[in-house]
Design an enzyme around this catalytic site. Structure first.
Site, PDB file in Angstrom:
ATOM      1  N   GLU A  28     -21.530  33.395  21.033  1.00  0.00           N
ATOM      2  CA  GLU A  28     -20.091  33.525  20.793  1.00  0.00           C
ATOM      3  C   GLU A  28     -19.359  33.026  22.042  1.00  0.00           C
ATOM      4  OE1 GLU A  28     -18.418  37.445  20.119  1.00  0.00           O
ATOM      5  OE2 GLU A  28     -16.462  36.565  19.660  1.00  0.00           O
ATOM      6  N   GLU A  53     -17.715  34.059  28.302  1.00  0.00           N
ATOM      7  CA  GLU A  53     -16.280  34.327  28.419  1.00  0.00           C
ATOM      8  C   GLU A  53     -15.849  34.029  29.855  1.00  0.00           C
ATOM      9  OE1 GLU A  53     -13.453  35.530  26.439  1.00  0.00           O
ATOM     10  OE2 GLU A  53     -12.670  35.056  28.427  1.00  0.00           O
ATOM     11  N   ASP A 103      -8.533  29.116  22.762  1.00  0.00           N
ATOM     12  CA  ASP A 103      -7.251  28.740  23.376  1.00  0.00           C
ATOM     13  C   ASP A 103      -6.842  27.362  22.832  1.00  0.00           C
ATOM     14  OD1 ASP A 103      -7.208  31.051  24.841  1.00  0.00           O
ATOM     15  OD2 ASP A 103      -8.112  30.158  26.627  1.00  0.00           O
ATOM     16  N   LYS A 107      -0.166  21.604  24.455  1.00  0.00           N
ATOM     17  CA  LYS A 107       0.500  20.455  25.089  1.00  0.00           C
ATOM     18  C   LYS A 107      -0.447  19.262  25.144  1.00  0.00           C
ATOM     19  CE  LYS A 107       3.724  23.016  27.892  1.00  0.00           C
ATOM     20  NZ  LYS A 107       3.722  23.895  29.033  1.00  0.00           N
ATOM     21  N   ASP A 139      -5.604  30.425  14.243  1.00  0.00           N
ATOM     22  CA  ASP A 139      -4.284  30.474  13.601  1.00  0.00           C
ATOM     23  C   ASP A 139      -3.537  29.181  13.899  1.00  0.00           C
ATOM     24  OD1 ASP A 139      -4.336  31.436  16.387  1.00  0.00           O
ATOM     25  OD2 ASP A 139      -2.180  31.238  16.140  1.00  0.00           O
TER      26      ASP A 139
HETATM   27  C1  LIG Z   1      -7.214  33.510  22.418  1.00  0.00           C
HETATM   28  S1  LIG Z   1      -8.492  34.368  23.161  1.00  0.00           S
HETATM   29  C2  LIG Z   1      -9.476  34.957  21.803  1.00  0.00           C
HETATM   30  C3  LIG Z   1     -10.365  36.098  22.171  1.00  0.00           C
HETATM   31  C4  LIG Z   1     -11.215  36.670  21.024  1.00  0.00           C
HETATM   32  N1  LIG Z   1     -12.125  35.712  20.480  1.00  0.00           N
HETATM   33  C5  LIG Z   1     -10.306  37.227  19.944  1.00  0.00           C
HETATM   34  O1  LIG Z   1     -10.269  36.607  18.861  1.00  0.00           O
HETATM   35  O2  LIG Z   1      -9.647  38.241  20.173  1.00  0.00           O
HETATM   36  C6  LIG Z   1      -9.504  33.028  23.777  1.00  0.00           C
HETATM   37  C7  LIG Z   1     -10.588  33.522  24.726  1.00  0.00           C
HETATM   38  O3  LIG Z   1     -11.452  32.455  25.063  1.00  0.00           O
HETATM   39  C8  LIG Z   1     -11.746  32.521  26.448  1.00  0.00           C
HETATM   40  N2  LIG Z   1     -12.133  31.153  26.818  1.00  0.00           N
HETATM   41  C9  LIG Z   1     -11.348  30.071  26.878  1.00  0.00           C
HETATM   42  N3  LIG Z   1     -12.054  28.974  27.190  1.00  0.00           N
HETATM   43  C10 LIG Z   1     -13.342  29.382  27.323  1.00  0.00           C
HETATM   44  C11 LIG Z   1     -14.569  28.718  27.633  1.00  0.00           C
HETATM   45  N4  LIG Z   1     -14.601  27.401  27.872  1.00  0.00           N
HETATM   46  N5  LIG Z   1     -15.694  29.434  27.678  1.00  0.00           N
HETATM   47  C12 LIG Z   1     -15.672  30.772  27.449  1.00  0.00           C
HETATM   48  N6  LIG Z   1     -14.547  31.448  27.168  1.00  0.00           N
HETATM   49  C13 LIG Z   1     -13.403  30.773  27.087  1.00  0.00           C
HETATM   50  C14 LIG Z   1     -10.480  33.054  27.062  1.00  0.00           C
HETATM   51  O4  LIG Z   1     -10.682  33.634  28.316  1.00  0.00           O
HETATM   52  C15 LIG Z   1     -10.033  34.069  26.028  1.00  0.00           C
HETATM   53  O5  LIG Z   1     -10.609  35.340  26.260  1.00  0.00           O
END
Ligand SMILES: C[S@@+](CC[C@H](N)C(=O)[O-])C[C@H]1O[C@@H](n2cnc3c(N)ncnc32)[C@H](O)[C@@H]1O
Length: 311
Positions: A28, A53, A103, A107, A139
């Site tokens: 994940e 993460e 994420d 942009k 989303d």
């Molecule tokens: C919008 S949050 C979604 C968190 C979770 N999956 C949820 O649905 O509640 C995106 C998460 O991905 C992590 N993240 C972003 N880029 C990442 C990467 N390259 N590797 C691991 N984690 C990453 C961020 O730190 C953040 O916790």
């Protein structure tokens, strides 16, 4: 429960060494507070779930949750998903990758930061089992179509757009966006072919240091400029004086690994030691070695001579 690459006796590790047993392996990426990870681990106790993460605060929250709930089939890696995929997942071994609410980097100038790009899908195909898949829930409609197009460009996946499974709509972000009335998008990318380019694990070294002869400099001012290293940059951020010499706070950014580590320049029984400090157990990579070489060159400019080079 936490995976520390520099401290693993075998590199890259075997799945059995990480989890204490073999089983279907699932990754994940971006597990956030880990509530989905915990639910999945309980629903599929045979599965071995590796989470990656980048946010330390999230890793801590997830770690506490898993501990509280007594969950034993999850391992957490604090860092980039692609690094975990490359180094903690053996070729052709992964049943599934789950990406919930990545994420979106909306942009244009930030799009290169998006996770689900052609290169990622190509590399992922080397780690998935035949028929293994990636499940995306988001989303963000524009990112969703971007990811579909990027995967389709590889020709390595069968892509199906479906309704998201209910469990994927109970993550922290899903609940937040549900309350805001957003629409959800879900796709399953199933591997149908493999990219022929191999993706070898990051090379890990045992040591990176040199011994020099000469006088320890009275001060060690280092320019705070980015030094190019393979696949990234290194910067000497700050120099602090210690009892036996200097500590150099160094930032090393490589393809999917960012580390802040200490280098040392100090007196030792064999001369002046310049190399990686054990503090923080950094992973000694080609980029870290390159930073040590740059430091040794700086010392050369100050009149020190290398007598042993392990960089
Ligand atoms: C919008 S949050 C979604 C968190 C979770 N999956 C949820 O649905 O509640 C995106 C998460 O991905 C992590 N993240 C972003 N880029 C990442 C990467 N390259 N590797 C691991 N984690 C990453 C961020 O730190 C953040 O916790």
């Amino acid at each position: 429960m936490l995976v520390r690459p520099a401290l693993l006796p075998l590199w890259p590790p075997r799945v059995g060494d990480l989890f204490g047993r073999e089983g279907p392996l699932v990754l994940e990426v971006g597990f956030g507070d880990g509530r989905f990870t915990a639910e999945l681990a309980k629903a599929q106790p045979d599965w071995l779930i590796l989470g990656a993460e980048v946010s330390a605060a999230s890793v801590l929250r997830a770690y506490r949750r898993l501990k509280r709930e007594g969950i034993g089939n999850v391992r957490l890696y604090h860092g980039q998903g692609p690094f975990a995929l490359r180094n903690l997942v053996p070729p052709g071994s992964l049943k599934r990758v789950i990406v919930n609410f990545p994420d979106p980097w909306p942009k244009k100038r930030h799009q290169e930061r998006r996770l689900l790009q052609e290169g990622f899908f190509r590399r992922l195909s080397t780690r998935l089992l035949a028929g293994g898949d990636l499940l995306l829930t988001t989303d963000h409609e524009e990112y969703f179509h971007f990811a579909l197009a990027e995967a389709e460009r590889t020709g390595l996946y069968r892509v199906e757009v479906k309704d998201p499974p209910e469990a994927h709509l109970r993550t922290k972000y899903a609940l937040k966006w549900r309350e805001a009335g957003r629409t959800f998008f879900h796709a399953v990318f199933t591997k149908v072919a493999e990219d022929p380019t191999p993706w070898p694990p990051t090379r890990r070294y045992e040591v990176a240091h040199a011994l020099l002869k000469g006088e320890l400099p009275k001060d060690l001012a280092l320019a705070r400029v980015p030094l190019p290293i393979p696949g990234g940059v290194a910067v000497f951020l700050e120099v602090a004086r210690g009892e036996e010499g200097f500590y150099v706070l160094t930032h090393v950014e490589e393809e999917d690994l960012t580390q802040d580590l200490l280098l040392e320049v100090r007196r030792s029984s064999h001369g002046i030691y310049a190399g990686v400090s054990r503090f923080g157990s950094p992973l000694i990579t080609e980029g870290v070695k390159e930073a040590v070489r740059a430091l040794v060159r700086e010392l050369g400019r100050r009149g020190l001579k290398v007598v042993q080079d392990h960089t």
